[in-house]
Design a protein around this motif. Structure first.
Motif, PDB file in Angstrom:
ATOM      1  N   PHE A 177       0.740  -1.355   0.083  1.00  0.00           N
ATOM      2  CA  PHE A 177      -0.658  -0.037   0.082  1.00  0.00           C
ATOM      3  C   PHE A 177       0.656   1.478  -0.102  1.00  0.00           C
ATOM      4  CE2 PHE A 177      -2.563   3.273   2.496  1.00  0.00           C
ATOM      5  CZ  PHE A 177      -3.773   3.167   0.805  1.00  0.00           C
ATOM      6  N   VAL A 178       1.737   1.224   0.733  1.00  0.00           N
ATOM      7  CA  VAL A 178       2.283   2.551   0.953  1.00  0.00           C
ATOM      8  C   VAL A 178       3.256   2.508  -0.438  1.00  0.00           C
ATOM      9  CG1 VAL A 178       4.735   3.663   2.607  1.00  0.00           C
ATOM     10  CG2 VAL A 178       3.094   2.501   3.637  1.00  0.00           C
ATOM     11  N   ALA A 179       3.849   1.429  -0.771  1.00  0.00           N
ATOM     12  CA  ALA A 179       4.781   1.457  -2.483  1.00  0.00           C
ATOM     13  C   ALA A 179       3.446   2.805  -3.028  1.00  0.00           C
ATOM     14  CB  ALA A 179       5.307   0.827  -2.681  1.00  0.00           C
ATOM     15  N   LEU A 180       2.326   1.483  -3.400  1.00  0.00           N
ATOM     16  CA  LEU A 180       1.867   2.396  -4.140  1.00  0.00           C
ATOM     17  C   LEU A 180       1.270   3.938  -3.780  1.00  0.00           C
ATOM     18  CD1 LEU A 180      -0.926   1.818  -6.561  1.00  0.00           C
ATOM     19  CD2 LEU A 180      -2.060   1.589  -4.622  1.00  0.00           C
ATOM     20  N   ILE A 181       0.929   4.001  -3.037  1.00  0.00           N
ATOM     21  CA  ILE A 181       0.674   5.744  -2.093  1.00  0.00           C
ATOM     22  C   ILE A 181       1.560   6.435  -3.024  1.00  0.00           C
ATOM     23  CG2 ILE A 181       0.249   7.214  -1.044  1.00  0.00           C
ATOM     24  CD1 ILE A 181      -1.683   5.454  -1.261  1.00  0.00           C
ATOM     25  N   GLY A 182       2.901   6.245  -2.619  1.00  0.00           N
ATOM     26  CA  GLY A 182       4.193   6.201  -3.530  1.00  0.00           C
ATOM     27  C   GLY A 182       4.134   6.486  -5.251  1.00  0.00           C
ATOM     28  N   MET A 183       3.808   5.688  -5.879  1.00  0.00           N
ATOM     29  CA  MET A 183       3.705   5.435  -7.431  1.00  0.00           C
ATOM     30  C   MET A 183       2.843   6.707  -7.581  1.00  0.00           C
ATOM     31  SD  MET A 183       3.463   1.334  -7.327  1.00  0.00           S
ATOM     32  CE  MET A 183       3.622   1.351  -9.299  1.00  0.00           C
ATOM     33  N   ILE A 184       1.980   6.779  -6.534  1.00  0.00           N
ATOM     34  CA  ILE A 184       1.032   7.789  -7.856  1.00  0.00           C
ATOM     35  C   ILE A 184       0.972   9.274  -6.594  1.00  0.00           C
ATOM     36  CG2 ILE A 184      -1.384   8.369  -6.916  1.00  0.00           C
ATOM     37  CD1 ILE A 184      -2.335   5.896  -6.093  1.00  0.00           C
ATOM     38  N   LEU A 185       1.938   9.676  -6.273  1.00  0.00           N
ATOM     39  CA  LEU A 185       2.782  10.356  -5.606  1.00  0.00           C
ATOM     40  C   LEU A 185       3.563  11.134  -6.339  1.00  0.00           C
ATOM     41  CD1 LEU A 185       3.244  13.115  -3.387  1.00  0.00           C
ATOM     42  CD2 LEU A 185       4.531  11.968  -2.341  1.00  0.00           C
TER      43      LEU A 185
END
Length: 175
Positions: free
Chosen positions: A146-154
């Protein structure tokens, strides 16, 4: 509808009730997919394809709001990577770009009885609940926490403006 008379009756009922035209679409009786995409323009990429399988006690034949809200009991999410799923992913990426989506989206497809995926809708503001929303679920199925997904979107959003995240290691050393 099983015949023209049933179709005519249903359309008449919709027109009389809502006082506007009725839209009639072909029923797609095949598999249902949701496709996660991150990035912008030519850098956009499919992060995963998930098949939506309804359990026997679910509202039949549709990934409805009811089924989604009670997904833990009514839905099984399965990582999909066969030819039909990959075709849905390819078409989802084309739709994402054609609609000029930015940063991330979830694109939904339903196949016909012959395995041909058809576009249903784009969700450019896909839910991000870590364990209850389709985009994080399909990301996790494909090894993206999840944290990596949010980082990718950011990172995708920052890249649109020619920016990058500050060097986190440098920030830790100065804190």
């Amino acid at each position: 509808m099983r015949n023209r008379a049933e179709l005519h009756a249903a359309v008449t009922q919709v027109i009389e009730r809502y006082r506007q035209p009725a839209l009639v679409e072909r029923y797609l009786g095949g598999r249902e997919f949701t496709v996660g995409i991150v990035g912008n323009g030519t850098d956009a990429r499919v992060i995963g394809v998930c098949e939506i399988l309804l359990k026997p006690q679910a509202e039949a034949n549709v990934y409805s709001l009811h089924n989604k809200e009670l997904c833990e009991d009514l839905v099984t999410y399965v990582r999909a990577d066969d030819d039909e799923a990959r075709l849905a992913g390819t078409r989802a990426l084309a739709a994402y770009r054609a609609l000029q989506c930015r940063d991330t989206a979830r694109i939904d497809f339903r196949s016909d009885d012959k395995g041909e995926p058809f576009f249903l809708e784009a969700n450019p503001l896909a839910g991000l609940h870590p364990s209850h929303s389709d985009l994080p679920i399909l990301a996790a199925q494909n090894g993206i926490e999840f944290v990596a997904l949010i980082g990718m979107i950011l990172d995708a959003g920052l890249a649109r403006y020619g920016l990058t995240r500050p060097d986190r290691e440098r920030l830790r050393r100065t804190a």
